[in-house]
Design a protein around this motif. Structure first.
Motif, PDB file in Angstrom:
ATOM      1  N   PHE A  70       0.821  -1.202   0.000  1.00 38.25           N
ATOM      2  CA  PHE A  70       0.000   0.000   0.000  1.00 38.25           C
ATOM      3  C   PHE A  70       0.859   1.257   0.000  1.00 38.25           C
ATOM      4  CE2 PHE A  70      -3.465  -2.784   0.682  1.00 38.25           C
ATOM      5  CZ  PHE A  70      -4.581  -2.080   0.290  1.00 38.25           C
ATOM      6  N   ILE A  71       1.926   1.247   0.830  1.00 40.18           N
ATOM      7  CA  ILE A  71       2.774   2.429   0.891  1.00 40.18           C
ATOM      8  C   ILE A  71       3.412   2.684  -0.465  1.00 40.18           C
ATOM      9  CG2 ILE A  71       4.942   3.330   1.835  1.00 40.18           C
ATOM     10  CD1 ILE A  71       4.166   2.085   4.489  1.00 40.18           C
ATOM     11  N   SER A  72       3.887   1.602  -1.100  1.00 39.14           N
ATOM     12  CA  SER A  72       4.586   1.797  -2.373  1.00 39.14           C
ATOM     13  C   SER A  72       3.626   2.351  -3.423  1.00 39.14           C
ATOM     14  CB  SER A  72       5.244   0.484  -2.808  1.00 39.14           C
ATOM     15  OG  SER A  72       4.705   0.024  -4.003  1.00 39.14           O
ATOM     16  N   ILE A  73       2.396   1.850  -3.410  1.00 34.84           N
ATOM     17  CA  ILE A  73       1.464   2.307  -4.442  1.00 34.84           C
ATOM     18  C   ILE A  73       0.956   3.711  -4.160  1.00 34.84           C
ATOM     19  CG2 ILE A  73      -0.879   1.923  -5.296  1.00 34.84           C
ATOM     20  CD1 ILE A  73       0.013  -1.105  -5.304  1.00 34.84           C
ATOM     21  N   ILE A 122      15.511  -6.003  -5.980  1.00 30.57           N
ATOM     22  CA  ILE A 122      16.335  -7.216  -5.996  1.00 30.57           C
ATOM     23  C   ILE A 122      17.580  -6.998  -6.843  1.00 30.57           C
ATOM     24  CG2 ILE A 122      16.411  -9.588  -6.849  1.00 30.57           C
ATOM     25  CD1 ILE A 122      13.558  -9.910  -5.941  1.00 30.57           C
ATOM     26  N   ARG A 123      17.393  -6.310  -7.966  1.00 33.96           N
ATOM     27  CA  ARG A 123      18.554  -6.093  -8.824  1.00 33.96           C
ATOM     28  C   ARG A 123      19.605  -5.258  -8.119  1.00 33.96           C
ATOM     29  NH1 ARG A 123      16.652  -3.383 -13.455  1.00 33.96           N
ATOM     30  NH2 ARG A 123      17.533  -1.533 -12.483  1.00 33.96           N
ATOM     31  N   GLU A 124      19.155  -4.191  -7.448  1.00 37.68           N
ATOM     32  CA  GLU A 124      20.115  -3.327  -6.755  1.00 37.68           C
ATOM     33  C   GLU A 124      20.787  -4.058  -5.609  1.00 37.68           C
ATOM     34  OE1 GLU A 124      17.818   0.148  -5.862  1.00 37.68           O
ATOM     35  OE2 GLU A 124      17.497   0.456  -8.010  1.00 37.68           O
ATOM     36  N   THR A 125      19.993  -4.839  -4.874  1.00 32.87           N
ATOM     37  CA  THR A 125      20.572  -5.605  -3.776  1.00 32.87           C
ATOM     38  C   THR A 125      21.594  -6.593  -4.317  1.00 32.87           C
ATOM     39  OG1 THR A 125      18.347  -5.541  -2.879  1.00 32.87           O
ATOM     40  CG2 THR A 125      19.966  -6.820  -1.663  1.00 32.87           C
ATOM     41  N   GLY A 126      21.250  -7.246  -5.415  1.00 36.80           N
ATOM     42  CA  GLY A 126      22.164  -8.200  -6.025  1.00 36.80           C
ATOM     43  C   GLY A 126      23.453  -7.536  -6.462  1.00 36.80           C
ATOM     44  N   GLU A 127      23.330  -6.322  -6.990  1.00 38.83           N
ATOM     45  CA  GLU A 127      24.519  -5.614  -7.453  1.00 38.83           C
ATOM     46  C   GLU A 127      25.452  -5.285  -6.301  1.00 38.83           C
ATOM     47  OE1 GLU A 127      22.969  -2.406  -9.707  1.00 38.83           O
ATOM     48  OE2 GLU A 127      22.697  -3.652 -11.504  1.00 38.83           O
ATOM     49  N   LEU A 128      24.852  -5.007  -5.140  1.00 44.75           N
ATOM     50  CA  LEU A 128      25.674  -4.743  -3.957  1.00 44.75           C
ATOM     51  C   LEU A 128      26.569  -5.935  -3.654  1.00 44.75           C
ATOM     52  CD1 LEU A 128      23.327  -2.981  -1.386  1.00 44.75           C
ATOM     53  CD2 LEU A 128      25.158  -2.000  -2.757  1.00 44.75           C
ATOM     54  N   THR A 162      -4.514  -9.147  -9.450  1.00 44.91           N
ATOM     55  CA  THR A 162      -3.174  -9.626  -9.772  1.00 44.91           C
ATOM     56  C   THR A 162      -2.391  -8.601 -10.567  1.00 44.91           C
ATOM     57  OG1 THR A 162      -4.135 -10.725 -11.662  1.00 44.91           O
ATOM     58  CG2 THR A 162      -3.795 -12.038  -9.700  1.00 44.91           C
ATOM     59  N   VAL A 163      -3.097  -7.745 -11.316  1.00 42.09           N
ATOM     60  CA  VAL A 163      -2.387  -6.750 -12.108  1.00 42.09           C
ATOM     61  C   VAL A 163      -1.654  -5.774 -11.178  1.00 42.09           C
ATOM     62  CG1 VAL A 163      -4.336  -5.154 -12.314  1.00 42.09           C
ATOM     63  CG2 VAL A 163      -2.600  -5.175 -14.069  1.00 42.09           C
ATOM     64  N   VAL A 164      -2.203  -5.567  -9.994  1.00 42.88           N
ATOM     65  CA  VAL A 164      -1.542  -4.700  -9.015  1.00 42.88           C
ATOM     66  C   VAL A 164      -0.257  -5.359  -8.521  1.00 42.88           C
ATOM     67  CG1 VAL A 164      -1.787  -3.556  -6.799  1.00 42.88           C
ATOM     68  CG2 VAL A 164      -3.747  -3.698  -8.342  1.00 42.88           C
ATOM     69  N   TYR A 165      -0.340  -6.669  -8.262  1.00 38.56           N
ATOM     70  CA  TYR A 165       0.871  -7.384  -7.874  1.00 38.56           C
ATOM     71  C   TYR A 165       1.915  -7.324  -8.996  1.00 38.56           C
ATOM     72  CZ  TYR A 165      -1.293  -9.481  -3.776  1.00 38.56           C
ATOM     73  OH  TYR A 165      -1.883  -9.687  -2.568  1.00 38.56           O
ATOM     74  N   GLY A 166       1.433  -7.440 -10.219  1.00 37.78           N
ATOM     75  CA  GLY A 166       2.350  -7.399 -11.349  1.00 37.78           C
ATOM     76  C   GLY A 166       3.101  -6.076 -11.385  1.00 37.78           C
ATOM     77  N   PHE A 167       2.353  -5.005 -11.212  1.00 38.46           N
ATOM     78  CA  PHE A 167       2.947  -3.670 -11.188  1.00 38.46           C
ATOM     79  C   PHE A 167       3.957  -3.559 -10.056  1.00 38.46           C
ATOM     80  CE2 PHE A 167       2.640   0.776  -9.643  1.00 38.46           C
ATOM     81  CZ  PHE A 167       3.117   1.417 -10.773  1.00 38.46           C
ATOM     82  N   PHE A 168       3.559  -4.058  -8.885  1.00 45.27           N
ATOM     83  CA  PHE A 168       4.408  -4.025  -7.702  1.00 45.27           C
ATOM     84  C   PHE A 168       5.689  -4.826  -7.963  1.00 45.27           C
ATOM     85  CE2 PHE A 168       5.267  -5.891  -3.392  1.00 45.27           C
ATOM     86  CZ  PHE A 168       5.651  -4.714  -2.788  1.00 45.27           C
ATOM     87  N   ALA A 169       5.531  -5.980  -8.595  1.00 40.14           N
ATOM     88  CA  ALA A 169       6.699  -6.821  -8.867  1.00 40.14           C
ATOM     89  C   ALA A 169       7.634  -6.144  -9.858  1.00 40.14           C
ATOM     90  CB  ALA A 169       6.240  -8.175  -9.421  1.00 40.14           C
ATOM     91  N   ALA A 170       7.057  -5.570 -10.912  1.00 39.23           N
ATOM     92  CA  ALA A 170       7.894  -5.031 -11.978  1.00 39.23           C
ATOM     93  C   ALA A 170       8.557  -3.721 -11.568  1.00 39.23           C
ATOM     94  CB  ALA A 170       7.058  -4.818 -13.239  1.00 39.23           C
ATOM     95  N   LEU A 171       7.848  -2.892 -10.820  1.00 34.54           N
ATOM     96  CA  LEU A 171       8.379  -1.565 -10.539  1.00 34.54           C
ATOM     97  C   LEU A 171       8.963  -1.377  -9.150  1.00 34.54           C
ATOM     98  CD1 LEU A 171       6.313  -0.826 -13.042  1.00 34.54           C
ATOM     99  CD2 LEU A 171       7.194   1.414 -12.373  1.00 34.54           C
ATOM    100  N   THR A 172       8.657  -2.258  -8.222  1.00 33.42           N
ATOM    101  CA  THR A 172       9.214  -2.081  -6.883  1.00 33.42           C
ATOM    102  C   THR A 172      10.157  -3.213  -6.511  1.00 33.42           C
ATOM    103  OG1 THR A 172       7.173  -0.979  -6.260  1.00 33.42           O
ATOM    104  CG2 THR A 172       8.627  -1.643  -4.475  1.00 33.42           C
TER     105      THR A 172
END
Lengths: 295, 431, 460
Positions: B47-50, C296-302, C281-291
């Motif tokens: 929720f916070i992120s959205i 994960i990528r940045e953490t992995g790069e660390l 689920t589209v909200v989860y998709g957005f959350f997965a793709a943009l947050t």
């Protein structure tokens, strides 16, 4: 109560005579200051002493001001009509009421002079000390062996497999089940007959060497033959353990117990030697109950 | 009493192990708590992120310009015909006005950059202003016009001034223009009505959810009109009339399995059956509604049966005893009592349908549609699909819009579920 | 008349019919209502149903076959050189005609032939529409007239109405079966077409997936490879990650909520957790793709790891979050189904709460929990939007969660969104994948439901 007296004035008088009669019985109450219980609440060699025990379920005052001693190596039976609080009282003795949400217990219960409801008391050793057998046989969905071995295992009573085998065998022997199941210890406990299951549950209780055994209508789900076996077993167990048994059957109470306590609407009405209570009840309510006028 | 000593040693053994067992207990409890806290934290983060990403979209940067509504540009022949007015070159008016505010800007590229400061949709704002009140022609008026998305992002801090110029979408001179406007109070974030009134657009600042919202409404309307009667009839039949036989078993097994079929498979069904076989129009709310009806039916049927089950048999017996027929009993006595439960199930089913995306992609409701649909046969998209489309767009400004659209969608879902909870609480009866 | 108006007229007609029937019943007995077999309202319903149902049925049939008939007639009117085009091109022409007919200018210059065909098409449609209106209204009126004639004092209107109502209810309940049949038919039919072009075993065991077939023979590019193993592997990888996240968290939450938490905490935490189940689920998709994926990528790069921006981990993680409430509420049911007497038995022996749960309740509930995990797995396998938005498109055969993989559902969406040609294996392969998906999830569900039911019976 109010609504009843308002709507039916004639019931008031009946109530009054009832109260008066119980008042008139007062002279035989040896412990007048302890409340309305008639008969002797004391036992010769008390192991459990209860004073002013009250139990509340949320707003409901389930049992009120119970005073009772339970002696060493005696069988005491708790009788009374349904909903009178005898099971609730029994469940106070090993704090099984803790598992009921919204249940509150006040007063003092001491087992071997240790306060059961003390804040510092751990229920785990208490329950190892005070075992319990339930109304319906409730074997775990495990093998017969594992049913018995479970208690000793969690309490760390056996350090070797041989020792554990020894405990399982002796517990089953004590419960009189060994000969019937010794060849099929690896089969599920739920596959036994009702009476065998209940003896299995008793054996399971015995496996942790308790000092007190609480039985909550242990025979109510069993047929007469199985009941007879359990009753015989209770009589044998008396040699080693203190037993409190809740029962609906007065004959059973008469057969197995030395003392009997009669509960009515959350109050302990009368306590005494079983023979006395059944042949010569002091309280009118007790008399009405054992003569079968209600119950 | 030889047991006495034994028993004592038993208690000693029990006591010895107790500390270890208690700490194991605490550990286990802690794991349990961790599990639930993690779950709750996920809800919170989501929720916070959205909300954090999306709240900005409810405001939009606008620039105030004094526009001279020149008759020579808008309606040179003084016809006042709406067709003529619609075709006028409003961009030239905007360009003129901009050069007045920034007289110092010279050079083709600079001027082109300057003109791009205003959204390409601003001309429609002017057109609508004139159409609404033609008397404005010939006068001069201050109008708040949409800024284009990059400037909007700058105003909202998504384009940071501290970033080196070469890595910034807006160069220093453009930032300076904004500063100048800011000084004069001519640029401002205002409430974003466009977001709620406009259809989709390639330009983020002009994109709105109205079209998707209407599409969702039409689709849900079709779904509701079909699924509630069918679901209720099925539930009543299975619970009250159906004999127990193989056929009824088959229906029940079917319903239970359909409830768990992945939604995308329903999309395949819609594509192959409704569009290819029956030739229904692609992208239409009608087909979307049909697919979603088939999807939500199991939910509604299962909830309806539970509601009917909770009506005690004594009521049926009472009505039958009065000489009512079976059907009269059900329709006069049982159904009214079960209705709140059925409605609750239907609302939950509708909420599911409102949030569903995958099957609608299959039946073409994923097209880019600017116009706001006017019926169940028009091409349309729905809110979740709009979210999917915007989430795929590269512009930074669409991230904000997407989150805002999600907030709108969640608001609808939460209120639908709240109504369902309210219904359940209000009419819950313990028999 | 346009369909919605026609429908509306029909409804009005049947309402009128209700009153006609009701009045008629009163008049035949001259107001002596006791002599009527049924209440007057039933004669009304009877007449109304006669006015509505046959007409509605007719209309439905007509409208289902109208597009096919129109297309056929239009094609028939076209000159020979167009008619002989291959079916895909012919369809394109037909679409053009329809667009022109609908007034949508496809391009500036339209072939006069097309314009003519479009006009023909519009004429045909008008005729068809007029005929439909005529036929439907006649049918409705005839029905009303017939019903009206049949009404007399001994006519058992209530029984007939009740029979019709029951019939309608039975019809409604068979829709579930028709849906299943429809699903099976649509995926199986297209899949068979696909397997005619690509051998079944090549599809099932092939290790390479690149469905881009060349449109022209001389075009550069592969002829398409339809080995679905990389897709199955990707689906499995992402679903496994999801289950690894969801099962412990969901199970532990369920245990904590049902065994440890106070009623107050439970009554707030449980609905809050269930919010997760209601989020689209589209909200989860957005959350997965943009947050989550960038995080994960940045953490992995660390740590110096190479993480794809469409890593399986991100999609799996978010999918796991999505199915937490699924696992927890199912497990909660299962745990609550374990009888209290078993808990009592363990507590009375002096077991701690944790020991009771771990050694008594969980083993007793195990079948039920396995069932609910299977249900969750089927949910994860069929989940689409999260993977479409957060997982990759390239079919990599890898077990590394930091790389991008693709899944069955992603491929179905990619293959079917946009232009479709129903004669190319590319489009048809989506249906073959859909068939696989349907079969696997169905099997998982049947097994899971069976296990759960057996488990429930054990304690009932």
């Amino acid at each position: 109560m109010n609504t009843v007296t308002q709507s039916k004035p004639e019931s008031v008088s009946r109530m009054k005579t009832l109260i008066n009669k119980s008042m008139s019985a007062k002279p035989v109450n040896f412990q007048g200051e302890m409340g309305a219980t008639v008969g002797s609440i004391h036992a010769d060699n008390p192991r459990i002493t209860c004073r002013n025990v009250n139990v509340f379920y949320a707003e409901n005052h389930a049992i009120q001001d119970i005073n009772l001693d339970i002696g060493t190596n005696e069988v005491i039976s708790l009788i009374g009509p349904s909903g009178c609080g005898k099971s609730t009282f029994l469940r106070c003795l090993n704090r099984m009421n803790d598992t009921v949400e919204g249940c509150r217990v006040s007063g003092e219960i001491k087992i071997d002079d240790v306060d059961v409801y003390s804040k510092h008391l751990d229920v785990v050793p208490l329950r190892a000390q005070v075992g319990m057998v339930f109304q319906k046989p409730n074997p775990f969905p495990k093998s017969i062996y594992d049913n018995i071995a479970y208690g000793p295992k969690i309490h760390g009573l056996a350090s070797t497999k041989a020792e554990l085998d020894q405990i399982v065998e002796s517990s089953l022997r004590k419960a009189g089940l060994w000969d019937e199941v010794k060849d099929r210890l690896d089969q599920p406990g739920t596959g036994l007959s009702g009476g065998q299951q209940q003896r299995l549950c008793i054996a399971r209780t015995l496996s942790v060497e308790p000092e007190v055994i609480l039985m909550d209508e242990p025979c109510s789900a069993l047929d007469p033959i199985a009941t007879a076996k359990i009753e015989q077993l209770i009589d044998e167990l008396r040699q080693r353990y203190t037993i409190a048994i809740v029962t609906h059957s007065m004959q059973q109470a008469a057969r197995v117990s030395q003392r009997t306590a009669y509960f009515h609407l959350g109050k302990l009405i009368e306590v005494g030697k079983t023979s006395d209570v059944f042949t010569n009840p002091l309280h009118e309510l007790t008399q009405d109950y054992i003569t079968g006028r209600f119950g | 009493m030889n047991n006495r000593t034994d028993s004592l040693s038993t208690m000693e053994k029990v006591r010895k192990g107790i500390a270890k067992r208690r700490s194991a207990e605490r550990r286990f409890r802690f794991y349990g708590l961790t599990g639930i806290v993690l779950g709750l934290v996920f809800v919170l983060i989501l929720f916070i992120s959205i909300i954090g990403k999306g709240y900005g979209a409810f405001q939009q940067t606008q620039i105030a310009l004094d526009i001279e509504f020149l008759e020579s540009v808008i309606d040179p022949n003084q016809t006042r015909d709406s067709k003529v007015i619609s075709r006028a070159d409003y961009n030239s008016l905007i360009r003129k006005s901009l050069t007045k505010v920034f007289p110092e800007v010279k050079g083709r590229r600079q001027i082109r950059d300057l003109n791009r400061m205003i959204s390409s949709g601003a001309m429609f704002q002017l057109r609508d202003r004139v159409l609404e009140d033609p008397s404005v022609i010939g006068r001069s008026e201050r109008v708040w016009l949409l800024a284009s998305d990059d400037y909007d992002m700058l105003m909202k801090g998504h384009i940071e001034r501290s970033v080196p110029e070469s890595e910034r979408r807006l160069k220093d001179h453009q930032v300076a223009w904004v500063d100048k406007l800011l000084e004069q109070g001519l640029i401002k974030k205002r409430f974003n009505t466009f977001f709620f009134t406009a259809g989709d657009s390639r330009a983020p600042e002009m994109a709105g959810i109205r079209g998707a919202l209407m599409g969702s409404m039409y689709t849900l309307f079709v779904t509701l009109v079909l699924s509630f009667p069918i679901g209720a009839a099925t539930a009543v039949y299975l619970e009250e009339f159906a004999p127990t036989n193989k056929w009824t078993d088959l229906i029940e097994v079917n319903i239970n399995n359909l409830a768990a079929v992945p939604s995308i498979v329903f999309g395949l069904l819609g594509l192959a059956m409704f569009i290819n076989f029956f030739g229904l129009p692609r992208s239409a709310p009608l087909v979307g509604g049909l697919v979603l009806t088939l999807m939500t039916l199991p939910t509604i049927i299962i909830a309806g049966r539970a509601a009917l089950k909770s009506v005690p048999p004594s009521i049926r017996e009472a009505a039958l005893g009065m000489g009512a027929s079976k059907l009269q009993t059900v329709f006069h006595h049982v159904l009214p009592l079960a209705l709140p439960g059925m409605l609750t199930g239907t609302i939950i089913g509708m909420a599911q349908a409102l949030g569903e995306t995958a099957p609608l992609l299959m039946i073409g409701m994923v097209a880019f549609i600017v116009d706001i649909p006017k019926g169940i046969f028009d091409s349309a998209t729905v809110l979740p699909v709009q979210i999917y489309l915007w989430a795929d767009s590269p512009e930074r400004a669409f991230v904000e819009r997407t989150s805002a659209a999600i907030m709108v969608l969640l608001a609808f879902l939460i209120s639908m579920n709240a109504v369902a909870v309210f219904l359940r609480k209000r009419f819950e009866r313990r028999w | 008349m346009q369909t919605p108006y026609l429908l509306f007229t029909l409804l009005i007609l049947s309402v009128l019919a209700y009153f006609i029937g009701k009045r008629r019943s009163v008049t035949v007995v001259e107001g002596a209502l006791r002599e009527l077999h049924s209440l007057p309202a039933y004669y009304g319903y009877y007449t109304a149903l006669w006015g509505l149902i046959p007409a509605l049925f007719l209309m439905l049939v007509w409208l289902s076959f109208e597009p096919t008939w129109l297309a056929h007639q239009t094609v028939a009117s076209l000159p020979e050189e167009i008619k002989s085009l291959p079916s895909s091109k012919l369809n394109l022409q037909l679409n053009n005609i329809k667009n022109v007919a609908a007034g949508l200018q496809v391009s500036q210059r339209v072939d006069p032939l097309i314009v003519e065909a479009a006009e023909h098409y519009n004429r045909l449609r008008k005729i068809s529409n007029f005929a439909l209106t005529l036929v439907v209204l006649t049918c409705s009126l005839t029905g009303i007239w017939l019903a009206h004639k049949k009404i007399n004092k001994d006519y058992r209107a209530r029984n007939v109405v009740e029979k019709i109502m029951t019939g309608l209810m039975i019809l409604a309940s068979t829709i579930a079966i028709f849906t299943t049949v429809g699903i099976v038919a649509s995926v199986v039919f297209e899949s068979l077409l696909f397997f005619r072009q690509v051998p079944f075993f090549d599809f099932l065991f092939g290790l390479e997936w690149s469905p881009q077939t060349a449109l022209r023979a001389d075009q550069v590019g592969s002829s398409g490879a339809f080995g679905a193993v990389p897709l199955f592997a990707g689906t499995l990888l992402i679903s496994s990650i999801a289950l690894i996240v969801a099962v412990p968290i969901g199970l532990m939450s369920a245990i904590y909520l049902s065994e440890f938490a106070g009623s107050k905490f439970r009554s707030t935490a449980k609905p809050t957790l269930e919010i997760l189940a209601g989020i689209p689920t589209v909200v989860y998709g957005f959350f997965a793709a943009l947050t989550v994926a960038p995080f994960i990528r940045e953490t992995g790069e660390l740590w110096g790891w190479v993480v794809s921006s469409e890593s399986a981990l991100a999609a799996g993680l978010v999918m796991g979050i999505m199915i937490i409430p699924f696992v927890s509420s199912l497990s909660d049911d299962v745990i609550n189904a374990v009888p209290q007497s078993l808990r009592d038995a363990a507590y009375a022996l002096g077991a701690t709460q944790a020991e009771t749960i771990k050694q008594i309740i969980l083993p007793a509930a195990l079948p039920g929990i396995v069932g609910s995990i299977l249900l969750a797995a089927s949910r994860a396998i069929g989940e689409t939007m999260i993977v479409v938005m957060a997982a990759g498109l390239a079919a990599n055969l890898t077990a590394n969660p930091l790389e991008a993989v693709t899944t069955v559902t992603v491929q179905i969406v990619t293959l079917l969104v946009g232009d479709q040609e129903f004669d190319s294996p590319k489009t048809l392969s989506a249906f073959a994948l859909g068939l696989m998906l349907f079969v696997v999830t169905l099997a998982l569900n049947v097994i899971a439901l069976h296990i759960v039911r057996k488990y429930r019976e054990q304690y009932e």
